[in-house]
Design a protein around this motif. Structure first.
Motif, PDB file in Angstrom:
ATOM      1  N   TYR A 102      -4.617   2.554   9.244  1.00 54.32           N
ATOM      2  CA  TYR A 102      -6.082   3.034   9.133  1.00 54.32           C
ATOM      3  C   TYR A 102      -6.091   3.368   7.793  1.00 54.32           C
ATOM      4  O   TYR A 102      -5.149   4.104   7.110  1.00 54.32           O
ATOM      5  CB  TYR A 102      -6.125   4.144  10.048  1.00 54.32           C
ATOM      6  CG  TYR A 102      -6.207   3.966  11.282  1.00 54.32           C
ATOM      7  CD1 TYR A 102      -4.938   3.794  12.327  1.00 54.32           C
ATOM      8  CD2 TYR A 102      -7.432   3.805  12.359  1.00 54.32           C
ATOM      9  CE1 TYR A 102      -4.997   3.524  13.380  1.00 54.32           C
ATOM     10  CE2 TYR A 102      -7.336   3.351  13.536  1.00 54.32           C
ATOM     11  CZ  TYR A 102      -6.378   3.463  14.124  1.00 54.32           C
ATOM     12  OH  TYR A 102      -6.160   3.055  15.526  1.00 54.32           O
ATOM     13  N   SER A 103      -7.148   3.160   7.024  1.00 55.45           N
ATOM     14  CA  SER A 103      -7.093   3.504   5.482  1.00 55.45           C
ATOM     15  C   SER A 103      -8.376   4.445   5.208  1.00 55.45           C
ATOM     16  O   SER A 103      -8.482   5.109   4.390  1.00 55.45           O
ATOM     17  CB  SER A 103      -7.607   2.283   4.718  1.00 55.45           C
ATOM     18  OG  SER A 103      -8.976   1.581   5.245  1.00 55.45           O
ATOM     19  N   GLN A 104      -8.944   4.877   6.547  1.00 56.27           N
ATOM     20  CA  GLN A 104     -10.039   6.100   6.478  1.00 56.27           C
ATOM     21  C   GLN A 104      -9.468   7.152   6.113  1.00 56.27           C
ATOM     22  O   GLN A 104      -8.261   7.667   6.642  1.00 56.27           O
ATOM     23  CB  GLN A 104     -10.590   6.039   7.784  1.00 56.27           C
ATOM     24  CG  GLN A 104     -11.289   4.823   8.290  1.00 56.27           C
ATOM     25  CD  GLN A 104     -10.737   3.869   9.147  1.00 56.27           C
ATOM     26  OE1 GLN A 104      -9.233   3.775   9.026  1.00 56.27           O
ATOM     27  NE2 GLN A 104     -11.026   3.319  10.285  1.00 56.27           N
ATOM     28  N   PRO A 105     -10.025   7.943   5.178  1.00 56.18           N
ATOM     29  CA  PRO A 105      -9.317   8.992   4.612  1.00 56.18           C
ATOM     30  C   PRO A 105      -9.131  10.421   5.585  1.00 56.18           C
ATOM     31  O   PRO A 105      -8.405  11.208   5.383  1.00 56.18           O
ATOM     32  CB  PRO A 105     -10.165   9.502   3.171  1.00 56.18           C
ATOM     33  CG  PRO A 105     -11.504   8.697   3.637  1.00 56.18           C
ATOM     34  CD  PRO A 105     -11.125   7.595   4.407  1.00 56.18           C
ATOM     35  N   GLY A 117       0.791  -1.020  -0.003  1.00 52.25           N
ATOM     36  CA  GLY A 117      -0.066   0.033  -0.093  1.00 52.25           C
ATOM     37  C   GLY A 117       0.863   1.105   0.116  1.00 52.25           C
ATOM     38  O   GLY A 117       2.088   1.090  -0.245  1.00 52.25           O
ATOM     39  N   THR A 118       0.375   2.414   0.181  1.00 55.55           N
ATOM     40  CA  THR A 118       0.824   3.638   0.353  1.00 55.55           C
ATOM     41  C   THR A 118       1.370   4.041   1.706  1.00 55.55           C
ATOM     42  O   THR A 118       0.282   4.565   2.285  1.00 55.55           O
ATOM     43  CB  THR A 118       0.237   4.700  -0.582  1.00 55.55           C
ATOM     44  OG1 THR A 118      -0.049   4.252  -1.779  1.00 55.55           O
ATOM     45  CG2 THR A 118       1.058   6.089  -0.639  1.00 55.55           C
ATOM     46  N   PHE A 119       2.303   3.779   2.292  1.00 58.33           N
ATOM     47  CA  PHE A 119       2.644   3.812   3.746  1.00 58.33           C
ATOM     48  C   PHE A 119       2.266   5.387   4.138  1.00 58.33           C
ATOM     49  O   PHE A 119       1.892   5.521   5.154  1.00 58.33           O
ATOM     50  CB  PHE A 119       3.932   3.212   3.982  1.00 58.33           C
ATOM     51  CG  PHE A 119       4.342   3.323   5.466  1.00 58.33           C
ATOM     52  CD1 PHE A 119       5.239   4.525   5.816  1.00 58.33           C
ATOM     53  CD2 PHE A 119       3.857   2.649   6.448  1.00 58.33           C
ATOM     54  CE1 PHE A 119       5.676   4.306   7.182  1.00 58.33           C
ATOM     55  CE2 PHE A 119       4.260   2.634   7.679  1.00 58.33           C
ATOM     56  CZ  PHE A 119       4.895   3.312   7.997  1.00 58.33           C
ATOM     57  N   SER A 120       3.109   6.197   3.423  1.00 61.22           N
ATOM     58  CA  SER A 120       2.935   7.464   3.765  1.00 61.22           C
ATOM     59  C   SER A 120       1.375   8.169   3.950  1.00 61.22           C
ATOM     60  O   SER A 120       1.204   9.370   4.413  1.00 61.22           O
ATOM     61  CB  SER A 120       3.800   8.218   2.766  1.00 61.22           C
ATOM     62  OG  SER A 120       3.319   8.278   1.472  1.00 61.22           O
ATOM     63  N   SER A 121       0.342   7.456   3.238  1.00 60.99           N
ATOM     64  CA  SER A 121      -0.708   7.935   3.304  1.00 60.99           C
ATOM     65  C   SER A 121      -1.735   7.289   4.378  1.00 60.99           C
ATOM     66  O   SER A 121      -2.682   7.927   4.543  1.00 60.99           O
ATOM     67  CB  SER A 121      -1.595   7.742   2.091  1.00 60.99           C
ATOM     68  OG  SER A 121      -1.679   6.306   1.665  1.00 60.99           O
ATOM     69  N   ALA A 122      -0.981   6.546   5.236  1.00 60.59           N
ATOM     70  CA  ALA A 122      -1.800   5.769   6.372  1.00 60.59           C
ATOM     71  C   ALA A 122      -1.401   6.499   7.644  1.00 60.59           C
ATOM     72  O   ALA A 122      -0.343   6.348   7.865  1.00 60.59           O
ATOM     73  CB  ALA A 122      -1.574   4.431   6.330  1.00 60.59           C
ATOM     74  N   ASP A 153       9.382   6.268   9.543  1.00 60.59           N
ATOM     75  CA  ASP A 153      10.261   6.568   8.262  1.00 60.59           C
ATOM     76  C   ASP A 153       9.708   6.249   6.915  1.00 60.59           C
ATOM     77  O   ASP A 153       9.387   4.963   6.621  1.00 60.59           O
ATOM     78  CB  ASP A 153      11.671   5.564   8.151  1.00 60.59           C
ATOM     79  CG  ASP A 153      12.536   6.032   7.403  1.00 60.59           C
ATOM     80  OD1 ASP A 153      12.089   6.631   6.347  1.00 60.59           O
ATOM     81  OD2 ASP A 153      13.539   5.927   7.455  1.00 60.59           O
ATOM     82  N   ASN A 154       8.984   7.019   6.505  1.00 61.76           N
ATOM     83  CA  ASN A 154       8.060   6.883   5.174  1.00 61.76           C
ATOM     84  C   ASN A 154       9.064   6.422   3.908  1.00 61.76           C
ATOM     85  O   ASN A 154       8.364   5.791   2.821  1.00 61.76           O
ATOM     86  CB  ASN A 154       7.338   8.133   5.027  1.00 61.76           C
ATOM     87  CG  ASN A 154       6.099   8.352   5.833  1.00 61.76           C
ATOM     88  OD1 ASN A 154       5.844   7.473   6.509  1.00 61.76           O
ATOM     89  ND2 ASN A 154       5.518   9.541   5.768  1.00 61.76           N
ATOM     90  N   ASN A 172       2.361  12.336   8.141  1.00 53.44           N
ATOM     91  CA  ASN A 172       3.886  12.955   8.119  1.00 53.44           C
ATOM     92  C   ASN A 172       4.563  12.785   9.337  1.00 53.44           C
ATOM     93  O   ASN A 172       5.803  13.281   9.382  1.00 53.44           O
ATOM     94  CB  ASN A 172       3.689  14.214   7.436  1.00 53.44           C
ATOM     95  CG  ASN A 172       2.955  15.070   8.630  1.00 53.44           C
ATOM     96  OD1 ASN A 172       2.800  14.697   9.769  1.00 53.44           O
ATOM     97  ND2 ASN A 172       2.702  16.591   8.273  1.00 53.44           N
ATOM     98  N   GLY A 173       4.163  11.873  10.539  1.00 46.10           N
ATOM     99  CA  GLY A 173       4.846  11.938  11.558  1.00 46.10           C
ATOM    100  C   GLY A 173       4.763  12.990  12.616  1.00 46.10           C
ATOM    101  O   GLY A 173       5.476  13.183  13.631  1.00 46.10           O
ATOM    102  N   GLY A 174       4.038  14.064  12.171  1.00 46.14           N
ATOM    103  CA  GLY A 174       4.100  15.439  13.009  1.00 46.14           C
ATOM    104  C   GLY A 174       3.318  15.470  14.178  1.00 46.14           C
ATOM    105  O   GLY A 174       3.331  16.194  15.103  1.00 46.14           O
TER     106      GLY A 174
END
Length: 127
Positions: free
Chosen positions: A99-102, A27-32, A73-74, A54-56
């Motif tokens: 989590y996949s929820q937008p 999947g797209t790790f950075s989007s989850a 670490d994305n 984004n880890g913030g």
């Protein structure tokens, strides 16, 4: 299909540190939004920590606040949980989750259910 594989668990003594890792694929790790949960013997699974895309932003259960640090670490598609000052009550199977929820946030993750789970890694803290 998102796959999550945890590593880094083990048997340690009270007071030491341990770092868990969770490698994500499919999947797209950075989007989850990502999180760690744990389940001790004969207890319900509980939320441990979550981190924004984004880890913030990070959130923690009160029982681990100040001792555990969640990070990601994305670029490496990897989630981490640094656990310091471990206690016997930290003994559990630790699982990472995605989590996949937008509209998910690290704060909402404290009470919402993840979509994807890893198989878990055992952490045992001896007294």
């Amino acid at each position: 299909q998102v796959q999550l594989v945890e590593s880094g668990g083990g048997l340690v003594q009270t007071g030491v540190s341990l770092r868990l890792s969770c490698a994500a694929s499919g999947g797209t790790f950075s989007s989850a939004v990502m999180a760690w949960f744990r389940q001790a013997p004969e207890k319900d699974r509980e939320f441990v920590a979550a981190i924004s895309r984004n880890g913030g932003t990070t959130t923690y259960a009160e029982s681990v606040k100040g001792r555990f640090t969640i990070s990601r670490d994305n670029a490496k598609n990897t989630l981490y949980l640094q656990m310091n000052s471990l206690k016997p009550e930290d003994t559990a199977v630790y699982s990472c989750a995605a989590y996949s929820q937008p509209f998910m946030t690290a704060t909402r993750a404290m009470s919402d259910m993840p979509r994807y789970w890893g198989q878990g890694t055992q952490v045992t803290v001896s007294s």
